[in-house]
Design an enzyme around this catalytic site. Structure first.
Site, short mmCIF file in Angstrom:
data_model
loop_
_atom_site.label_atom_id
_atom_site.label_comp_id
_atom_site.label_asym_id
_atom_site.label_seq_id
_atom_site.Cartn_x
_atom_site.Cartn_y
_atom_site.Cartn_z
N MET A 29 -18.59 14.39 42.30
CA MET A 29 -18.79 15.59 41.47
C MET A 29 -18.39 16.83 42.27
O MET A 29 -18.72 17.95 41.89
CB MET A 29 -20.24 15.68 41.00
N GLY A 30 -17.71 16.63 43.40
CA GLY A 30 -17.19 17.77 44.14
C GLY A 30 -18.21 18.45 45.03
O GLY A 30 -19.27 17.90 45.32
N LEU A 32 -17.57 19.10 48.22
CA LEU A 32 -17.46 17.99 49.17
C LEU A 32 -18.15 18.27 50.51
O LEU A 32 -18.15 19.39 50.99
CB LEU A 32 -15.98 17.67 49.41
N GLY A 35 -20.52 13.30 53.59
CA GLY A 35 -20.86 12.06 52.88
C GLY A 35 -19.67 11.58 52.05
O GLY A 35 -19.26 10.41 52.13
N HIS A 36 -19.11 12.49 51.26
CA HIS A 36 -17.93 12.14 50.45
C HIS A 36 -16.77 11.73 51.36
O HIS A 36 -16.04 10.78 51.08
CB HIS A 36 -17.47 13.36 49.63
N LYS A 148 -26.58 6.46 49.59
CA LYS A 148 -27.56 7.52 49.36
C LYS A 148 -28.04 7.45 47.92
O LYS A 148 -29.21 7.64 47.63
CB LYS A 148 -26.92 8.87 49.63
N SER A 184 -26.12 16.46 51.00
CA SER A 184 -26.08 16.49 49.55
C SER A 184 -25.54 17.84 49.10
O SER A 184 -25.84 18.87 49.71
CB SER A 184 -27.50 16.30 48.99
N SER A 185 -24.75 17.81 48.02
CA SER A 185 -24.25 19.07 47.48
C SER A 185 -25.41 19.96 47.06
O SER A 185 -25.29 21.18 47.01
CB SER A 185 -23.35 18.80 46.27
P1 AMP Z 1 -21.70 13.07 44.18
O1 AMP Z 1 -20.57 14.02 44.33
O2 AMP Z 1 -23.00 13.60 44.66
O3 AMP Z 1 -21.76 12.45 42.80
O4 AMP Z 1 -21.39 11.87 45.17
C1 AMP Z 1 -20.17 11.18 45.10
C2 AMP Z 1 -20.24 9.96 45.97
O5 AMP Z 1 -20.54 10.37 47.32
C3 AMP Z 1 -21.35 9.00 45.55
O6 AMP Z 1 -20.89 7.66 45.73
C4 AMP Z 1 -22.45 9.34 46.50
O7 AMP Z 1 -23.34 8.27 46.73
C5 AMP Z 1 -21.68 9.66 47.76
N1 AMP Z 1 -22.50 10.48 48.66
C6 AMP Z 1 -23.15 11.63 48.36
N2 AMP Z 1 -23.84 12.07 49.43
C7 AMP Z 1 -23.65 11.16 50.40
C8 AMP Z 1 -24.12 11.02 51.74
N3 AMP Z 1 -24.93 11.93 52.30
N4 AMP Z 1 -23.71 9.94 52.46
C9 AMP Z 1 -22.88 9.03 51.92
N5 AMP Z 1 -22.41 9.09 50.66
C10 AMP Z 1 -22.79 10.14 49.92
#
Ligand code: AMP
Length: 289
Positions: A29-30, A32, A35-36, A148, A184-185
């Site tokens: 979901m951007g 970035l 983690g991403h 996560k 986390s975003s």
């Molecule tokens: P999101 O943009 O939050 O939807 O995350 C996109 C992808 O990145 C998902 O597969 C999340 O699990 C992964 N992600 C988000 N935060 C982390 C993190 N701290 N460590 C590893 N992967 C992450």
């Protein structure tokens, strides 16, 4: 040069050009962060090209959740994505993904009556709907998810298995700040005081892990210790502390298989989740396929 693609039609043209290549896919979901990017780096090692999507999916946000407030920064994301090795960045807008009211609705029951599923009704239905669309649009060889969001991984695992998606799912470890807070975003929505307190989320999980390593196998004992620790160390409201089998997400009376110990807390403007996945002796499990 990384390509930025905004339409499904152009994405299909790119797939034609890259026909014989193995595609690693990282849906996001951007906004970035590391983690991403860890997912991108791993995808790069295991595939010929890497496609990342950025789409804040309205379907997976509840009416009182933070869809409008969700942080966005497309320009910076594009720069970071390119530097990290993304080959194609897919950024559709809501109209491209949902041109009209959907005539089909998907519902997932397995693994959604626990953890975040309880307090976010419909959330995982939105997740599996958008991922079904994205998997069909991108046609990846492998799709990469962070552990996560472990319940999301479990739910997508069910989607891929039960509906026979021709791709391999890869779950990778949570990337953390140096003080342990999971990246986390949503962390930008923490006040400075909350940011300090938020480190206790991961410490509480480590407290739970230590008890398991010490030989305690009763889930209730572990859950209570983790809750007590959290209550003492943060002003956030505890949404849940749960210990379940992974990836089945079922309750147990005695730890004798892989488990997830997961926490969700609500700060003023940010709801944060974290978890650790452990074998029955309390040793951390990092990669899941
Ligand atoms: P999101 O943009 O939050 O939807 O995350 C996109 C992808 O990145 C998902 O597969 C999340 O699990 C992964 N992600 C988000 N935060 C982390 C993190 N701290 N460590 C590893 N992967 C992450």
């Amino acid at each position: 040069m990384m390509k930025i693609i905004r339409s499904i039609h152009e994405m299909k043209e790119q797939l034609e050009i890259n026909k014989s290549k193995q595609i690693g896919f990282v849906p996001t979901m951007g906004f970035l962060h590391e983690g991403h990017l860890s997912l991108v780096k791993q995808a790069n090692q295991e595939n010929d090209i890497v496609i990342m999507s950025i789409f804040v999916n309205p379907l997976q946000f509840g009416p009182n959740e933070d869809f409008d407030r969700y942080p966005r920064n497309e320009q910076q994301d594009a720069k970071i994505a390119e530097e990290t090795g993304v080959d194609i960045l897919f950024i559709p807008d809501v109209r491209e993904m949902y041109p009209e009211q959907m005539g089909i609705s998907m519902t997932i029951e397995k693994g959604t009556n626990v953890l975040c599923g309880k307090s976010r009704p419909g959330h995982f239905d939105g997740v599996i709907t958008v991922l079904t669309k994205l998997f069909h649009i991108v046609e990846p060889t492998r799709a990469y998810f962070g552990l996560k969001d472990a319940q999301q991984f479990a739910v997508v695992n069910t989607l891929v298995n039960e509906l026979n998606f021709p791709l391999k799912l890869v779950g990778l470890p949570t990337i953390r700040e140096t003080d342990g807070l999971a990246k986390s975003s949503r962390n930008v929505n923490l006040s400075p005081e909350e940011r300090k307190e938020a480190t206790s989320i991961y410490s509480s999980l480590k407290v739970g892990q230590k008890i398991i390593v010490d030989g305690i196998k009763n889930p209730d004992t572990i859950i209570n210790e983790v809750k007590n620790y959290l209550q003492k160390s943060t002003t956030a409201t505890i949404d849940y502390v749960e210990l379940l089998s992974f990836p089945q997400l079922e309750e147990m009376t005695h730890i004798n298989e892989t488990i997830i110990l997961a926490v969700a807390v609500q700060f003023g403007r940010a709801r944060l989740i974290d978890n650790i996945i452990l074998d029955c002796n309390g040793q951390q499990i990092d990669r899941i396929e």
